[in-house]
Scaffold this motif. Structure first.
Motif, mmCIF file in Angstrom:
data_model
loop_
_atom_site.group_PDB
_atom_site.id
_atom_site.type_symbol
_atom_site.label_atom_id
_atom_site.label_comp_id
_atom_site.label_asym_id
_atom_site.label_seq_id
_atom_site.Cartn_x
_atom_site.Cartn_y
_atom_site.Cartn_z
ATOM 1 N N TYR A 1 4.797 -60.256 -38.237
ATOM 2 C CA TYR A 1 3.945 -60.445 -39.413
ATOM 3 C C TYR A 1 2.959 -59.285 -39.565
ATOM 4 N N ARG B 1 2.541 -56.604 -42.552
ATOM 5 C CA ARG B 1 1.342 -56.577 -43.380
ATOM 6 C C ARG B 1 0.508 -55.317 -43.203
ATOM 7 N N ASP C 1 -8.199 -56.094 -42.027
ATOM 8 C CA ASP C 1 -8.123 -56.328 -43.470
ATOM 9 C C ASP C 1 -9.217 -55.527 -44.170
ATOM 10 N N SER D 1 -7.213 -62.508 -49.111
ATOM 11 C CA SER D 1 -6.246 -61.810 -48.272
ATOM 12 C C SER D 1 -6.539 -62.050 -46.783
ATOM 13 N N ASP E 1 -4.099 -63.960 -44.047
ATOM 14 C CA ASP E 1 -3.657 -63.315 -42.811
ATOM 15 C C ASP E 1 -4.104 -64.085 -41.583
#
Lengths: 391, 524
Positions: A236, A240, A295, B459, B463
Motif C-alpha cells: 500500500y 501511495r 502525507d 487523504s 492512509d
C-alpha cells in the motif's frame, strides 16, 4: 488549549544522535530476543496452563517443589491477579503421555496436598451437572416419586445452578453460610448437599491444553499473518508514496517491531495468540503515524519546490506535531487504562500496545524521516545525477 | 438549512438509529465469547483410521467365512494397516475364488499374490468415502450427545472442508471433565453369551478360564475383563469371563435408553430394542434360559446376569453405576456409538468467575479509557471537543450495532479492541481539527477553514486507517476465536470512526455554520 502552536523545532538537527540511539536500542533488543528467547505460551509451544484459586494464600515456592516432586518438570508458576485473589497461573510443557494427563496430574497433586480430609463430592471442583446428579440421587424434594425422571432432573439442575452461581463471584466456596436456600434451592436440598458434599481448598478457574502439533500450526499461522500484513502494508505504501518514503516507513516499522519484541522479551510476558494480535496492531499503528507525517511532506513538497528536503521534513514534522502528540496521547490514555485496569489475562497484550504506541510515535519522528534523508543523500535523485555528471 | 444538509442529516440519523435498534438492549444483543461467559472449547480429531480398521476387520471376517464355505478352509486374515490386510493359508490354485467373492461382497478391495500370501488393498476413493462417513457420523453423534446435555447455543462443526477435525464450543458448561468423557466415549455396547463361568460371577484370573479349555481358548471365544468394585464404587480388582466373540445384539439395535432405578433403588439404564433387534433377542434369550448374558461396554464387561426368561423388546443394564454414570451411559447409548476414536488436540475451559473478572476489568478499563479521552478532547478542543465526543459516542453505537447484527461475540481481546479504537477513533477528529486550526491561524474565515480542513485531512485519514485495516484484515483470516473477536471489533471500530469523524462531525460543523449571519469564531 493548544500545545504546539507554530512550533519550529529543528528535529532533523539531532537526527544522527537519535538514529545512533535507535540503532543501539535495536541491537540491544535483538540481543534480548535471542539471548532470553521469547517466552512462548502454550498456544505456540503446546502444553497445559491452569489458573488455580486457593482458599488460603498459596506459597508459590512450595507449589513449585510439589510439582517437581510429582515428576512434573519445567513447570512455571506465578501468582495471578491481586494478592487477595489467592491465585496462581501454572504452566507445564506437554507430558510424554499427552497434554491431557498433565492437567490431571497437577490436580491430583493439589488434591493430595490441599484437600486432606476432604472427602465426597467437592463443590469447588465439580460442576452443575454433577451436582444435579447428586441431588437427583438423594432426591430431597421427593421429585422422583412422580416417575418423571426428566422433570426431576431439571428441577435439581436449577437447584444445582443456584449453588454454582456462588462460585461465579468468588470462584471458590469457602463456607456453608454462602449457600442459602432460595426459590430454586429448597432447604431440604441444602441439607442434602451439606450431608453429601464438602468444599475443597482450591478451584481450577481455567484450564487449557494444547498439543504441540497444534502449537506449531498456530505458530506457522501467526507468522503467516504477520508476514502477509507487513507485505500488504508495504504494498500500500509503495503504491501511495514514492520509494524513499516507503523505505522510511519500512525502517521505522522494523525498528518498532524489534524494539517492541525486545522490551517484551525483557519484561518476560508470555507470547501467545493475543500477543500476535497486539503485535499486528502495533504494526498498523506504527505505519499509520509515519504515513500521516509523509502525507504532509508530500503535500509540502508539491507546494514549495525550492525548499530543501531537510526544511520540508522539519516543517512537516512541526505541522503534524500537535496531531501526533494528541493522537498518541489519547491512544495512550485508552491503552494505559487497559494496561492498568484490564487485568492479568491480557497484561502482555496491553503491555505490547502501550510500548508499541510510544515507540511508534517516536519512530515516526526520529526514525522514519531521518531515514528518508539518508536515503536521499546517498541514493536519491540529486546524488544519482551528480554521479552521472561526474562519470 | 439547505436540502443537501438535510439529506446528510437524514443519512446519519438513519444509520445511527438502525445501529441503535440492533445494539440495544446491549445485554440481549451482544453475545459474550467463551472467555467472558465461561465454557468449554474443544478441538478434536476423529481418528478415521479406527473406522477403516474396523471396516477392514469386518471384511476379513466375512472373506474368511466365505472362503471356508466355498471349500477353502484354514485361511487366516490379518489387518495390517487401515487400508490393507493379508491373507495367509490360501493355496495359489484357489486364487480363482477371490474375484467372484470380491465382486459380490467387497468390491472396494484389490488383491495381489505375494508368495504364500495374498495382499488386499482398499481402493483410494473408497478410503476417503469411509473417512468422510466416519467424520460425519462422529459429528452427528457428538451433536446428539451435546443436545442431550442441554447446552444453550452449542457450536459443533467441522473445522474446514475435508478436515478430520471438529470444533465443539459449549458456553456456560462448568463440567469440563465430564463433557470431555461424554463426547469421547465410544459407547460400543454388545450383548454376548458368557460361556464361562456358566452360572454368573466372574473368574478370578485368566488361568482359571484357560484351565477349563485345556490351555487354549477355542476360536469362537475371547476373554473379557470386568472391574470389581467396592460399595463406594472404587475399583478393587478384576474379574474375567470367556465370551462368545459374536455379539447377540449391539448398541445399534437399541431404540431408547433411559436412566432409571433398579429393584434396590440403585441407578440402572433401562433400554428398549428396535423391532428387528427385539426379534433376534427374543429368540436367542428363549433358547438360552439359565445361561449368563454379558453386557459389554467398550470392551469391558459391565454385568453378566443370568437369563431368567424370554426377553423381547426391553431390558435393564446393571453394573454398579453411580447416578451420574447411568445418566451419561443412557445419553451415549441413545446418541449412538462413535465410528472411530477421537483425540483432543486443544481444550480450553474457562470458569464463570474468571469470565466475570474479565468482564469487570474490561468494563472498568473501557469506562476509564473513554472518560479520560473525552476529558482530553474537551480540554484541548473546547466547543469542538463536544463534536468529537458526539462522534465517539455514536462510534460505539455503530460498532455495537454492527457486532449485534452479525452476531459476532464479544471476547476479552474484543473489549481490548474496542478500547484501542477509542484512541484511534479520535485520531480522525484530531487530524481534521488540527487542520482547521491551521487554516484559522492562516487567517481564513471559519467557513473556509472548515471546508479546507476536512478536505486536506481526508487523504491522511484514509492512509492512516487503511494501514491498520490491512493488518486487521489478515488477523481476521488468521484468527481463532478470541483473536478474531479482536480483529473484528478493531475493523468495525475503524470503519465506524471514519464514518463518524468524516460524515457526522462535518455535519455538526455545517449545521453550526448554516445559522444565519456570519460565524466569526469557532471554539476549537
Amino acid at each position: 488549549m493548544e500545545f504546539f502552536r507554530n512550533t519550529s523545532f529543528d528535529f532533523m538537527r539531532l537526527r544522527r544522535v537519535f538514529l545512533g540511539l535507535s540503532t543501539i536500542v535495536v541491537v540491544a533488543s535483538l540481543g534480548f530476543i535471542f539471548s532470553r528467547q521469547l517466552n512462548l505460551g502454550i498456544d505456540f509451544a503446546g502444553g497445559t496452563q491452569m489458573i488455580v484459586r486457593f482458599a488460603e494464600p498459596p506459597d508459590v515456592q512450595e507449589l513449585r517443589g510439589l510439582l517437581e516432586n510429582a515428576g512434573i518438570e519445567n513447570a512455571s508458576i506465578q501468582s495471578f491477579g491481586t494478592v487477595e485473589d489467592n491465585s496462581v497461573i501454572l504452566r507445564t510443557p506437554t507430558a510424554e503421555d499427552g497434554a491431557e494427563e498433565s492437567a490431571v496430574r497437577v490436580e491430583e497433586m493439589l488434591q493430595q496436598r490441599f484437600n486432606v480430609g476432604v472427602s465426597g463430592f467437592d463443590l469447588n471442583r465439580q460442576g452443575t451437572e454433577a451436582l444435579a446428579s447428586l441431588l437427583l440421587e438423594a432426591d430431597p424434594d421427593d421429585q422422583r416419586s412422580s416417575g418423571d425422571d426428566i422433570a426431576a432432573r431439571e428441577h435439581y439442575r436449577r437447584a444445582a445452578a443456584e449453588v454454582m452461581e456462588h462460585r461465579r463471584n468468588e470462584g471458590l466456596i469457602r463456607d456453608w453460610t454462602e449457600i442459602e436456600p432460595s426459590e430454586a434451592l429448597s432447604a431440604a436440598a441444602v441439607a442434602a448437599i451439606r450431608e453429601r458434599a464438602s468444599f475443597g481448598n482450591f478451584a481450577v478457574l481455567s484450564s487449557d491444553n494444547v498439543l504441540p502439533q497444534i502449537g506449531s500450526e498456530l505458530r506457522r499461522k501467526g507468522l503467516l499473518a504477520i508476514g502477509f500484513s507487513l507485505t500488504g502494508i508495504l504494498a500500500y505504501i509503495w503504491f501511495r508514496f514514492e520509494l524513499r518514503f516507503g523505505i522510511g516507513a519500512l525502517v521505522a516499522l522494523a525498528h518498532d517491531v524489534a524494539v517492541c519484541l525486545g522490551l517484551f522479551a525483557f519484561a518476560g510476558y508470555e507470547f501467545n495468540l493475543t500477543t500476535v494480535a497486539a503485535f499486528l496492531t502495533v504494526i498498523g499503528y506504527s505505519v499509520n503515524d509515519s504515513v500521516v507525517v509523509f502525507d504532509r511532506v508530500r503535500e509540502n513538497l508539491r507546494r514549495n519546490r525550492r525548499e530543501s528536503l531537510v526544511e520540508v521534513l522539519n516543517r512537516s514534522l512541526n505541522q503534524t506535531l500537535s496531531r501526533t502528540a494528541l493522537t498518541s496521547g489519547t491512544t495512550l490514555l485508552a491503552v494505559g487504562s487497559l494496561f492498568f485496569l484490564g487485568g492479568d489475562v491480557i497484561r502482555g497484550f496491553s503491555f505490547l500496545l502501550l510500548v508499541g504506541v510510544l515507540i511508534g510515535t517516536y519512530s515516526s519522528i526520529y526514525v522514519a524521516s531521518p531515514i528518508v534523508l539518508i536515503w536521499e543523500s546517498s541514493w536519491g535523485r540529486e546524488q544519482r545525477e551528480k554521479r552521472a555528471t561526474a562519470a | 438549512m439547505n436540502g443537501k444538509l438535510l439529506m446528510r442529516g437524514l443519512l446519519v440519523v438513519v444509520v445511527v438509529a438502525t445501529c441503535a435498534f440492533w445494539a440495544f438492549p446491549l445485554a440481549d444483543s451482544i453475545q459474550l465469547g467463551l472467555d467472558l461467559r465461561g465454557g468449554i472449547h474443544l478441538m478434536l480429531e476423529v481418528l478415521t483410521d479406527d473406522a477403516l480398521r474396523a471396516e477392514a476387520q469386518k471384511d476379513v471376517d466375512s472373506l474368511v467365512r466365505e472362503l471356508d464355505e466355498q471349500g477353502a478352509p484354514g485361511v487366516a486374515g490379518a489387518v495390517e494397516s487401515p487400508i490393507r490386510f493379508r491373507l495367509t493359508g490360501l493355496s495359489a490354485d484357489r486364487d480363482e475364488l477371490l474375484p467372484g467373492i470380491l465382486e459380490e461382497t467387497m468390491p472396494s478391495w484389490v488383491f495381489r499374490r505375494n508368495g504364500e500370501d495374498v495382499i488386499f488393498d482398499r481402493r483410494a476413493d473408497e478410503v476417503s468415502n469411509i473417512r468422510e462417513l466416519a467424520i460425519n457420523q462422529a459429528l452427528q453423534t457428538i451433536r446428539n450427545r451435546v443436545d442431550e446435555f442441554g447446552v444453550a447455543e452449542p457450536v459443533i462443526q467441522r473445522q474446514g472442508l475435508g478436515s478430520n477435525r471438529l470444533v465443539v464450543q459449549l458456553p456456560g458448561v462448568d463440567d469440563p471433565e465430564r463433557v470431555k468423557n461424554l463426547i469421547k466415549n465410544t459407547a460400543f455396547l454388545e450383548f454376548r453369551l458368557a460361556e464361562y463361568p456358566p452360572n454368573g460371577g466372574a473368574a478370578v484370573d485368566t488361568q482359571e478360564i484357560l484351565g477349563q479349555y485345556g490351555g487354549t481358548l477355542p476360536d469362537h471365544l475371547e476373554i473379557v475383563a470386568q472391574d470389581q468394585r467396592d460399595s463406594d464404587g472404587n475399583v478393587i480388582g478384576q474379574g474375567y469371563y470367556a465370551l462368545e466373540k459374536r455379539p447377540v445384539i449391539t448398541g445399534r439395535d437399541l431404540k431408547t435408553a433411559r436412566p432409571g432405578l433398579g429393584q434396590f433403588q440403585e441407578p440402572v439404564v433401562n433400554f428398549s430394542l428396535t423391532h428387528e433387534g427385539a426379534g433376534i433377542f427374543e429368540d436367542w434369550t428363549g433358547a438360552n434360559i439359565g445361561r449368563p448374558l454379558a453386557i459389554v461396554l467398550d470392551g469391558r464387561v459391565q454385568s453378566a446376569p443370568t437369563i431368567e426368561g424370554r426377553i423381547s423388546d426391553s431390558g435393564v443394564i446393571r453394573g454398579n453405576f453411580s447416578q451420574q454414570e447411568v445418566e451419561d451411559l443412557a445419553t451415549v447409548l441413545r446418541s449412538g456409538a462413535l465410528p472411530a476414536g477421537i483425540e483432543y488436540l486443544e481444550q480450553r475451559s474457562v470458569g464463570p468467575s474468571l469470565g466475570q473478572d474479565s468482564i469487570d476489568q474490561g468494563t472498568r478499563a473501557f469506562a476509564y479509557g473513554i472518560g479520560l479521552v473525552l476529558v482530553a478532547m474537551l480540554v484541548v478542543y473546547r466547543g469542538s471537543g463536544i463534536n468529537a465526543m458526539v462522534a465517539l459516542v455514536l462510534n460505539f453505537v455503530l460498532v455495537f450495532g454492527v457486532l449485534a447484527y452479525f452476531g459476532a461475540s464479544l471476547t476479552l481481546p474484543g473489549i481490548a479492541g474496542l478500547i484501542l479504537t477509542i484512541g484511534m477513533a479520535v485520531d480522525a477528529n484530531v487530524l481534521v481539527f488540527e487542520r482547521i486550526r491551521e487554516e484559522l491561524h492562516n487567517g481564513r474565515t471559519v467557513k473556509a477553514s472548515v471546508v479546507s480542513g476536512f478536505g486536506k485531512a481526508w487523504s491522511s485519514i484514509l492512509d492512516a486507517n487503511l494501514t491498520t485495516l490491512i493488518a486487521a484484515f489478515f488477523l481476521i483470516n488468521f484468527g481463532t476465536g478470541a483473536i478474531r473477536g479482536f480483529a473484528v471489533t478493531l475493523t468495525v471500530g475503524i470503519l465506524a470512526s471514519v464514518f463518524t469523524a468524516v460524515f457526522n462531525s462535518r455535519l455538526l460543523f455545517d449545521l453550526l455554520l448554516s445559522r444565519p449571519g456570519r460565524v466569526e469564531r469557532l471554539s476549537i
